[in-house]
Design an enzyme around this catalytic site. Structure first.
Site, PDB file in Angstrom:
ATOM      1  CG  ASP A 153      -3.754  -4.903  -1.692  1.00  0.00           C
ATOM      2  OD1 ASP A 153      -2.980  -5.662  -1.091  1.00  0.00           O
ATOM      3  OD2 ASP A 153      -3.421  -4.226  -2.681  1.00  0.00           O
TER       4      ASP A 153
ATOM      5  CB  SER B 289       2.025  -2.167  -4.923  1.00  0.00           C
ATOM      6  OG  SER B 289       1.884  -3.393  -5.582  1.00  0.00           O
TER       7      SER B 289
ATOM      8  CG  HIS C 211       0.719  -5.293  -0.899  1.00  0.00           C
ATOM      9  ND1 HIS C 211      -0.421  -5.087  -1.651  1.00  0.00           N
ATOM     10  CD2 HIS C 211       1.757  -4.930  -1.701  1.00  0.00           C
ATOM     11  CE1 HIS C 211      -0.097  -4.628  -2.842  1.00  0.00           C
ATOM     12  NE2 HIS C 211       1.230  -4.529  -2.897  1.00  0.00           N
TER      13      HIS C 211
END
Length: 795
Positions: free
Chosen positions: A300, A519, A332
């Site tokens: 990620d 996600s 994120h």
């Protein structure tokens, strides 16, 4: 309390179910004669003009648009002949053709009483110019001698024969390719070239001479080949090219070995974050993982190592990119990694002990000048890290922004990761995508690559975590169906946040942001699976896929919503699933099966059981894949059959009578009288249908999951219907769309749940008493089993 007393009260899930294996006999071939919708002579009347046209097209094809010594040809199969056993091998052998793949298509399936449009496929094969002429001659003359006559008979299986259509090769953007006003300037495209196939049937990439012709054609149209990013997967050659205009790109579609030309997708956009929460997450009492024998990988945007990250994120955070940190990508990646470590947590709580060690690889942003090639670079990093790092569980909350399509053209992400999963027994848990509200007519609402993996777990999002009810798919969560071999996509859903109940996204200092998206649903499921690994004595990827499916909570409208929520809502923890009630038992079977084998397993229903029973059966297995065959993508099919009563057989009436087939206990006087009267008894006990209706054609079998790598069934059995029941597992394999008889072995896992609906309170104890080989599941201690081999391999 004694250990025996504690164990009796706890009633753990039972493992070692493979010890219930019994000898079974494969039934002899059956079925009546196959309906033939046409004769070879009928087919010749319309195939001959097509072959004549194909020969003319070959003569008109410039050398720079073809391979050195062969032509790529497509032949559409009649839908009646989809099964691998009908593959037209004698015809291809007669004309010197070599199969190199297929395309998805639709065609007419016909019987004596009806016809319907179903999915079929277009075979792609290579043939020398002389072979195509021989094909035309065979169809025109009917052949001479037995070998040619056998080949001629095969043409009844074909509807069309032609060179590839450039209009099918070119995958236009959402606007028409002719409308240049909608796109000005250069665009990067992904070109996929067919393989060439060796005499042994192995798909290998194109030879250098043909590749050079391809590169020269691109340069002739002022394009640029990104040679550093040319990749081969399963014999296919993936070539990123930048063309100055869409019109120039369209000119490439006539290159005969070219399979697909489509715009290069970008990496999916990241969710937007809301305001930070004031309360924080307390650090775990122990940051040491429960089990250190298995590693989890996250790919990620990295983890923010500032502000006390060492307490909540005491993990390795390798930087695979040299680019400066992107704040949104970092938030994120930190949130995704936090959910993998701790699951679903909220402000004010204390973090639990991490189940497994986690490595969070920073792969975004990519250190390349060509933004359109970011996906290729990221996938390269994932592949190298998995091949060298030994991770067995991987979370992917990123991927290309492209939805799976009905024609299922090959995709590098899906193909590479499925092959990695097979070769390394690694499980990828993938976010399904956030485009569920996009246009359904164009398919933009479908799950996004690589969530269409056959050997992975795609996770969609729902609006509430267990045990909150009611629950539904989050509106943004991308939907199925997926590709063949993984049509049920996403496999299930997990809480990912919605507008009125956002997901708490952990930051490195223990504070939270708010967001929603698959996600974050995916890593919550990854965490639950990581915890499960620590609680079982042996685990492989098939076991994990079986558990996540078997213990998913079905939606109340699950039959209607299968393409929205898969098999249901994923558990936050499997702790409760590992405990059985007094009237139920969960049994885990982990085994291998050889190609062509038939394995049998006793279903441990207690002897003398007279209650109403529910059986739940889940089968999950890993398979090699063939990216050249979109409709035949999975090479292995494991078929599961339930025979509930060992004495119940079918009896067929004598020929010429109007009596109907009966099912009777062979010990009964009525059954004995039927045999005296000339009735014929079936070879094996009567089977209960699992999935496809009796007498289903190949298209129906595929729709019902024949080639799916995860199968789930629920069966209700009444008193008198059960006695020494057994499950049978058979393995059929295919290669280039045909039956493959080469030796191979496939690992699989089955979960069997038995529940006494009459609540007698004795079922679990009776099973333990009568089946001593079944063992209670116990927490692992550093030894986790991967794919079985002749000698068990441990990691």
């Amino acid at each position: 309390m004694s250990q025996a007393g504690a164990e009796a009260q706890s009633r753990p899930l039972l493992v070692n179910g493979e010890a219930l294996k019994i000898d079974v006999t494969a039934p002899s071939g059956g079925g009546g004669p196959k309906y033939e919708p046409r004769t070879a002579q009928d087919a010749a009347s319309f195939l001959l003009p097509q072959l004549t046209t194909a020969l003319e097209d070959v003569r008109d094809l410039p050398q720079q648009l073809r391979a050195e010594d062969r032509i790529y040809v497509e032949a559409k199969l009649v839908a009646n002949y989809l099964a691998p056993s009908y593959f037209p091998t004698p015809l291809l052998a007669q004309i010197g053709a070599t199969p190199v793949g297929s395309r998805a298509d639709v065609g007419l399936y016909q019987t004596s009483s009806k016809s319907e449009q179903v999915q079929t496929r277009r075979l792609v094969f290579t043939v020398p110019d002389t072979g195509l002429a021989a094909f035309e001659s065979l169809v025109r003359t009917g052949g001479h001698g037995r070998t040619q006559a056998q080949a001629f008979a095969e043409i009844r299986k074909l509807d069309e024969v032609a060179l590839p259509d450039p209009a099918r090769v070119l995958r236009a953007p959402h606007h028409a390719i002719e409308d240049a006003a909608l796109h000005v300037g250069a665009r990067t495209w992904e070109a996929i070239l067919h393989p060439r196939t060796t005499l042994s049937g192995d798909a290998v990439p194109l030879e250098e001479a043909t590749l050079l012709r391809w590169f020269e054609l691109i340069e002739t149209h002022n394009g640029h080949v990104h040679r550093d990013f040319v990749r081969q997967v399963g014999g296919l050659t993936f070539t990123p090219v930048t063309m100055p205009s869409d019109e120039d790109a369209a000119a490439l579609a006539s290159f005969n070995p070219l399979r697909t030309l489509r715009p290069m997708p970008a990496i999916r956009p990241r969710p937007r974050f809301g305001l930070r929460s004031g309360n924080r997450l307390g650090p775990p009492a122990s940051s040491r993982p429960v089990d250190t024998s298995v590693k989890v990988a996250v790919f990620d945007g990295g983890v923010d190592i500032q502000n006390g990250a060492s307490q909540l994120f005491p993990i390795a955070t390798p930087d695979l990119t040299s680019e400066p940190v992107d704040r949104d990508a970092l938030d994120h990646g930190t949130g995704v990694t936090g959910a993998v470590l701790y699951g679903l947590v909220a402000p004010g709580q204390q973090a639990p002990q991490p189940p497994l060690p986690v490595e969070s690889f920073r792969v975004l942003p990519a250190p390349i000048d060509e933004e359109d090639l970011e996906g290729y670079w990221v996938l390269d990093q994932i592949k190298v890290a998995i091949e060298t790092g030994g991770h067995k569980l991987v979370n992917l909350s990123l991927g290309p922004e492209v939805a799976v399509e009905d024609d299922l053209e090959p995709n590098r992400w899906t193909s590479e990761l499925d092959q990695l999963a097979w070769e390394n027994d690694v499980l990828f848990v993938i976010a399904a995508g956030n485009d569920g509200e996009q246009d359904r007519a164009t398919g933009l609402h479908r799950v996004q690559v690589p969530a269409d993996m056959a050997n992975g777990i795609a996770v969609g999002a729902c609006d509430a975590p267990m045990p909150t009810k009611p629950w539904a798919r989050a509106p943004y969560s991308s939907m199925g169906p997926g590709r063949h071999g993984a049509r049920v996509q996403p496999l299930g859903v997990q809480f990912g946040g919605v507008d009125n109940r956002l997901f708490d996204v952990l930051r490195s200092d223990g504070s939270f942001l708010e967001a929603s998206g698959t996600s974050f649903a995916a890593p919550v499921t990854t965490h639950a699976l990581a915890d499960l690994i620590t609680r079982l004595p042996r685990v492989n990827s098939s076991v994990l896929r079986a558990f996540i499916t078997h213990f998913a909570e079905p939606h109340r409208s699950h039959n209607k919503l299968r393409h929205e929520v898969g098999y249901g809502r994923h558990a936050l923890s499997f702790q409760d699933a590992l405990e059985c009630g007094p009237d139920e038992a969960h049994i885990l079977i982990v085994d291998d099966i050889e190609r062509g084998d038939l394995l049998g397993y006793q279903v441990p229903v207690p002897a003398g059981s007279t209650g109403n029973l529910d059986l739940r059966l889940t089968l999950a297995y890993a398979t090699p894949v063939d990216p050249t065959e979109p409709t035949e993508y999975t090479n292995a099919a494991l078929e599961m059959l339930l025979r509930p009563h060992h004495q119940m057989y079918g009896f067929a009436p004598p020929p010429g009578t109007d009596a109907k087939r009966q099912t009777l206990d062979v010990r009964s006087a009525e059954a004995r009288q039927l045999l005296i009267d000339g009735w014929k008894q079936s070879q094996e006990p009567t089977a209960r249908s699992l999935g496809a209706p009796k007498g289903a054609n190949e298209a129906q079998l595929r729709d019902s999951g024949k080639w799916e790598t995860v199968r789930y069934h629920k069966v209700s059995l009444k008193p008198g219907e059960v006695e020494l029941p057994r499950l049978e597992v058979a393995y059929v394999a295919r290669r280039t769309g045909a039956i493959d008889n080469a030796p191979s072995k496939v690992p699989f896992a089955m979960l069997v749940s038995i529940r006494d609906k009459d609540a007698s309170g004795t079922l679990y104890d009776a099973i333990r008493t009568q089946h001593k080989a079944l063992l209670p599941a116990q927490r692992s201690r550093g030894r986790i089993r991967t794919r079985s081999s002749d000698q068990p391999h441990w990691y």
